[in-house]
Design a protein around this motif. Sequence first.
Motif, PDB file in Angstrom:
ATOM      1  N   VAL B  76     -25.407  -8.661  64.699  1.00  0.00           N
ATOM      2  CA  VAL B  76     -24.157  -9.408  64.651  1.00  0.00           C
ATOM      3  C   VAL B  76     -23.652  -9.754  66.051  1.00  0.00           C
ATOM      4  O   VAL B  76     -22.877 -10.688  66.235  1.00  0.00           O
ATOM      5  CB  VAL B  76     -23.099  -8.635  63.822  1.00  0.00           C
ATOM      6  CG1 VAL B  76     -22.442  -7.558  64.634  1.00  0.00           C
ATOM      7  CG2 VAL B  76     -22.085  -9.568  63.222  1.00  0.00           C
ATOM      8  N   SER B  77     -24.102  -9.033  67.068  1.00  0.00           N
ATOM      9  CA  SER B  77     -23.722  -9.415  68.425  1.00  0.00           C
ATOM     10  C   SER B  77     -24.753 -10.336  69.066  1.00  0.00           C
ATOM     11  O   SER B  77     -24.416 -11.302  69.720  1.00  0.00           O
ATOM     12  CB  SER B  77     -23.528  -8.180  69.299  1.00  0.00           C
ATOM     13  OG  SER B  77     -22.216  -7.716  69.130  1.00  0.00           O
ATOM     14  N   LEU B  78     -26.020 -10.017  68.850  1.00  0.00           N
ATOM     15  CA  LEU B  78     -27.064 -10.841  69.455  1.00  0.00           C
ATOM     16  C   LEU B  78     -27.086 -12.247  68.873  1.00  0.00           C
ATOM     17  O   LEU B  78     -27.280 -13.223  69.586  1.00  0.00           O
ATOM     18  CB  LEU B  78     -28.433 -10.186  69.231  1.00  0.00           C
ATOM     19  CG  LEU B  78     -28.770  -9.012  70.155  1.00  0.00           C
ATOM     20  CD1 LEU B  78     -29.992  -8.264  69.635  1.00  0.00           C
ATOM     21  CD2 LEU B  78     -29.029  -9.508  71.560  1.00  0.00           C
ATOM     22  N   PHE B  79     -26.897 -12.357  67.570  1.00  0.00           N
ATOM     23  CA  PHE B  79     -27.083 -13.652  66.906  1.00  0.00           C
ATOM     24  C   PHE B  79     -25.796 -14.191  66.287  1.00  0.00           C
ATOM     25  O   PHE B  79     -25.840 -14.927  65.313  1.00  0.00           O
ATOM     26  CB  PHE B  79     -28.180 -13.530  65.836  1.00  0.00           C
ATOM     27  CG  PHE B  79     -29.484 -13.022  66.375  1.00  0.00           C
ATOM     28  CD1 PHE B  79     -30.334 -13.872  67.069  1.00  0.00           C
ATOM     29  CD2 PHE B  79     -29.859 -11.699  66.217  1.00  0.00           C
ATOM     30  CE1 PHE B  79     -31.539 -13.412  67.586  1.00  0.00           C
ATOM     31  CE2 PHE B  79     -31.062 -11.228  66.728  1.00  0.00           C
ATOM     32  CZ  PHE B  79     -31.906 -12.081  67.414  1.00  0.00           C
ATOM     33  N   ALA B  80     -24.662 -13.819  66.880  1.00  0.00           N
ATOM     34  CA  ALA B  80     -23.376 -14.192  66.282  1.00  0.00           C
ATOM     35  C   ALA B  80     -23.234 -15.696  66.097  1.00  0.00           C
ATOM     36  O   ALA B  80     -22.738 -16.156  65.074  1.00  0.00           O
ATOM     37  CB  ALA B  80     -22.242 -13.661  67.145  1.00  0.00           C
ATOM     38  N   ASP B  81     -23.688 -16.466  67.091  1.00  0.00           N
ATOM     39  CA  ASP B  81     -23.511 -17.911  67.021  1.00  0.00           C
ATOM     40  C   ASP B  81     -24.329 -18.545  65.898  1.00  0.00           C
ATOM     41  O   ASP B  81     -24.078 -19.675  65.503  1.00  0.00           O
ATOM     42  CB  ASP B  81     -23.906 -18.560  68.350  1.00  0.00           C
ATOM     43  CG  ASP B  81     -22.686 -18.936  69.165  1.00  0.00           C
ATOM     44  OD1 ASP B  81     -21.570 -18.739  68.651  1.00  0.00           O
ATOM     45  OD2 ASP B  81     -22.848 -19.425  70.286  1.00  0.00           O
ATOM     46  N   LEU B  82     -25.316 -17.801  65.402  1.00  0.00           N
ATOM     47  CA  LEU B  82     -26.160 -18.366  64.351  1.00  0.00           C
ATOM     48  C   LEU B  82     -25.589 -18.103  62.955  1.00  0.00           C
ATOM     49  O   LEU B  82     -26.103 -18.610  61.971  1.00  0.00           O
ATOM     50  CB  LEU B  82     -27.572 -17.774  64.440  1.00  0.00           C
ATOM     51  CG  LEU B  82     -28.335 -18.129  65.714  1.00  0.00           C
ATOM     52  CD1 LEU B  82     -29.630 -17.364  65.779  1.00  0.00           C
ATOM     53  CD2 LEU B  82     -28.619 -19.621  65.774  1.00  0.00           C
ATOM     54  N   ARG B  83     -24.525 -17.296  62.895  1.00  0.00           N
ATOM     55  CA  ARG B  83     -23.961 -16.975  61.592  1.00  0.00           C
ATOM     56  C   ARG B  83     -23.342 -18.196  60.944  1.00  0.00           C
ATOM     57  O   ARG B  83     -23.431 -18.402  59.749  1.00  0.00           O
ATOM     58  CB  ARG B  83     -22.882 -15.892  61.730  1.00  0.00           C
ATOM     59  CG  ARG B  83     -23.400 -14.519  61.443  1.00  0.00           C
ATOM     60  CD  ARG B  83     -22.270 -13.546  61.410  1.00  0.00           C
ATOM     61  NE  ARG B  83     -21.332 -13.793  62.502  1.00  0.00           N
ATOM     62  CZ  ARG B  83     -20.257 -13.053  62.731  1.00  0.00           C
ATOM     63  NH1 ARG B  83     -19.989 -12.041  61.949  1.00  0.00           N
ATOM     64  NH2 ARG B  83     -19.455 -13.320  63.734  1.00  0.00           N
ATOM     65  N   ASP B  84     -22.642 -18.992  61.765  1.00  0.00           N
ATOM     66  CA  ASP B  84     -22.017 -20.192  61.224  1.00  0.00           C
ATOM     67  C   ASP B  84     -22.533 -21.400  61.997  1.00  0.00           C
ATOM     68  O   ASP B  84     -21.779 -22.190  62.531  1.00  0.00           O
ATOM     69  CB  ASP B  84     -20.499 -20.081  61.329  1.00  0.00           C
ATOM     70  CG  ASP B  84     -19.814 -21.040  60.371  1.00  0.00           C
ATOM     71  OD1 ASP B  84     -20.540 -21.767  59.670  1.00  0.00           O
ATOM     72  OD2 ASP B  84     -18.581 -21.057  60.333  1.00  0.00           O
ATOM     73  N   PHE B  85     -23.847 -21.510  62.013  1.00  0.00           N
ATOM     74  CA  PHE B  85     -24.465 -22.507  62.869  1.00  0.00           C
ATOM     75  C   PHE B  85     -24.237 -23.935  62.367  1.00  0.00           C
ATOM     76  O   PHE B  85     -24.091 -24.856  63.172  1.00  0.00           O
ATOM     77  CB  PHE B  85     -25.960 -22.208  62.982  1.00  0.00           C
ATOM     78  CG  PHE B  85     -26.652 -23.067  63.979  1.00  0.00           C
ATOM     79  CD1 PHE B  85     -26.372 -22.951  65.325  1.00  0.00           C
ATOM     80  CD2 PHE B  85     -27.585 -24.006  63.574  1.00  0.00           C
ATOM     81  CE1 PHE B  85     -27.012 -23.752  66.254  1.00  0.00           C
ATOM     82  CE2 PHE B  85     -28.230 -24.806  64.495  1.00  0.00           C
ATOM     83  CZ  PHE B  85     -27.936 -24.673  65.832  1.00  0.00           C
ATOM     84  N   SER B  86     -24.169 -24.097  61.039  1.00  0.00           N
ATOM     85  CA  SER B  86     -24.020 -25.471  60.534  1.00  0.00           C
ATOM     86  C   SER B  86     -22.696 -26.070  61.006  1.00  0.00           C
ATOM     87  O   SER B  86     -22.596 -27.260  61.257  1.00  0.00           O
ATOM     88  CB  SER B  86     -24.136 -25.512  59.009  1.00  0.00           C
ATOM     89  OG  SER B  86     -23.305 -24.552  58.430  1.00  0.00           O
ATOM     90  N   ARG B  87     -21.692 -25.197  61.173  1.00  0.00           N
ATOM     91  CA  ARG B  87     -20.425 -25.712  61.666  1.00  0.00           C
ATOM     92  C   ARG B  87     -20.551 -26.146  63.127  1.00  0.00           C
ATOM     93  O   ARG B  87     -19.991 -27.148  63.552  1.00  0.00           O
ATOM     94  CB  ARG B  87     -19.336 -24.651  61.517  1.00  0.00           C
ATOM     95  CG  ARG B  87     -17.990 -25.311  61.446  1.00  0.00           C
ATOM     96  CD  ARG B  87     -16.915 -24.390  60.949  1.00  0.00           C
ATOM     97  NE  ARG B  87     -16.059 -24.005  62.040  1.00  0.00           N
ATOM     98  CZ  ARG B  87     -15.423 -22.848  62.078  1.00  0.00           C
ATOM     99  NH1 ARG B  87     -15.567 -21.977  61.109  1.00  0.00           N
ATOM    100  NH2 ARG B  87     -14.656 -22.557  63.088  1.00  0.00           N
ATOM    101  N   MET B  88     -21.304 -25.364  63.871  1.00  0.00           N
ATOM    102  CA  MET B  88     -21.517 -25.698  65.275  1.00  0.00           C
ATOM    103  C   MET B  88     -22.165 -27.078  65.399  1.00  0.00           C
ATOM    104  O   MET B  88     -21.810 -27.880  66.254  1.00  0.00           O
ATOM    105  CB  MET B  88     -22.438 -24.638  65.882  1.00  0.00           C
ATOM    106  CG  MET B  88     -22.563 -24.746  67.361  1.00  0.00           C
ATOM    107  SD  MET B  88     -23.398 -23.286  67.987  1.00  0.00           S
ATOM    108  CE  MET B  88     -22.861 -23.319  69.668  1.00  0.00           C
TER     109      MET B  88
END
Lengths: 307, 267
Positions: B76-88
């Motif tokens: 959850v820290s290493l890949f946090a940005d990938l959790r809601d990637f579609s929004r990004m």
Amino acid sequence: MIVLKNVCKTLSGREVLKNISLHIAENELVGIIGQNGAGKTTLLNTITGILKPDSGFIRTLEKENPAAEKRVLQNLVYLSGNRSQLWEDLKIKDSIDHCIEMYRLDPSTAKKRLDELEEIFEIRSFRNSPPCHLSLGERMRCELVYGLLPQPRLLILDEVMNGLDFSFKHKIMEYFKDYGNKEHTTILYASNQLSEVEQLCRRIILIHQGSVLFDGRTAQIIALFSPCYRIEAVFSGNFPDFEDLPLEKYRLEGDLLTVDYDIHKIETVQILRHLMEKCCIRNIRILKPNLEETIQKIYGGANGKYN
Amino acid sequence: MNELKIALQSLKMSVRTRMQYRVDSLVATLAVFIRESANIIVIYLALLKFDNINGWNVNEMLFLFSLLFLTYAFVVSLFADLRDFSRMIREGRFDRLMVRPRGLLFQLILNNADLMASAGHGTLGILLFLISAGKVGICWDFATILYYLGAIIGGVLLQGGMFIFFSSLSFYFLETNSLREIFYWNMRKFAGYPISIYHKLIQGLLIYVVPFAFVNYFPAQYLLRKPDLINYNEIYIYIAPLVGIAVYLSSYLFWRVSVRRYYSTGN
């Protein structure tokens, strides 16, 4: 520096770029203008390599696939007024530190340059504030510092004057005017503010419905598309007779005479001589068409042609 | 070396971001901790009544859970940005990464690290480990410790790989969160229990499709050797750490292909 040959791009069924060919030399400062949806941003994205063309050839900073090469990106900065580079919740100086690491800048050189930039863009006092505490214009100034810090060879600016007040706009434009030659940087400047582009860029590229409608010197586009000048003169005495001069039209309101003429048909000085001979001029003003009027005229024509 | 420096810087930025809102961060950590603990307490109470689930007693169950929490704390820290990637992608925030002189995935890793969730899951994971590790009959010699660390790393990579896989789908579809909801989060709930209690179909899903079984069940089996292991090929317990690496690498390849496609289609 940048070469595009017959570049076409269709996005979700719409032809956004149609057969675009361009050549931009080192250290040039080029204005890119066009209506909303004309394809400006798509063009910029294609130049940076974020977007690949469907057909045609592109070459930016000597590479055909710029965005895939980290060494190219090292020399390219793409700033956009609606896409922030700064960390929303962090102090400006943290974002700047991140930039220094990201672009592998030498710390002491970067510090010196940052000092200069902070001075010019007057952002030193915001160092310890996060972007969300700043006004739009203050933020934009920080964005510009972020983008200029790595000393890119190619600087792409898309609507970066958003929210800047008049005096800052002026100051920043003065800064950019000789920036290219001083820092060996090619600048693409896309904006909807035609007066900015006219002041800043000697060359402009006009994009219309995905094609290059004009590419050349700013002065040239004005002369080409709106050749009409206007003289406003306050006079006393008899009304002069213009019958033998090839004017477009003239109008008299009280003692104010307005004359519109095409500089390809008659020179300004001829009209002036005529006026001086025939009546007594008290005051005179010569109006040149500006870029905005010219573009309006072009769109009027172009739209007519396409309809 | 510079790569490591950047990663540390990203982490530092994440810490600073969270420190801007200290109380909020603390509350969020507590919330995660309490939410996850509640699940565990329910199971604990149930097991006091039933004694065991398919041969697994309370402590063994807690040990099984601890692997899930410990690995997720890193994920959850290493890949946090990938959790809601579609929004990004939708918000165009991904495009700005594309013009920076760094690898795309590399820029995402450790960025916006969700340190509260990490702290919450991590604390619970460590707590469960401390409670159970001494009571499940594992002899903690060098080889066991080595395997255990390998299993943790493998579990982190495996889940990270799944995050990368689901994020890559965002290059093809506008909204991918429901897919992730079904395949990642629901499967993760199943993975809390020994997989032998489920229908064959779900077991198959957990081993071959969304291989959570290699995050906690098989590593725990290597250490515990419960009788229900007989249902599976024993090789699974030895390759568990490697499965993580394999999933990560294949997801990474899929990511590369997808990014390349994104260059030509735009958003």
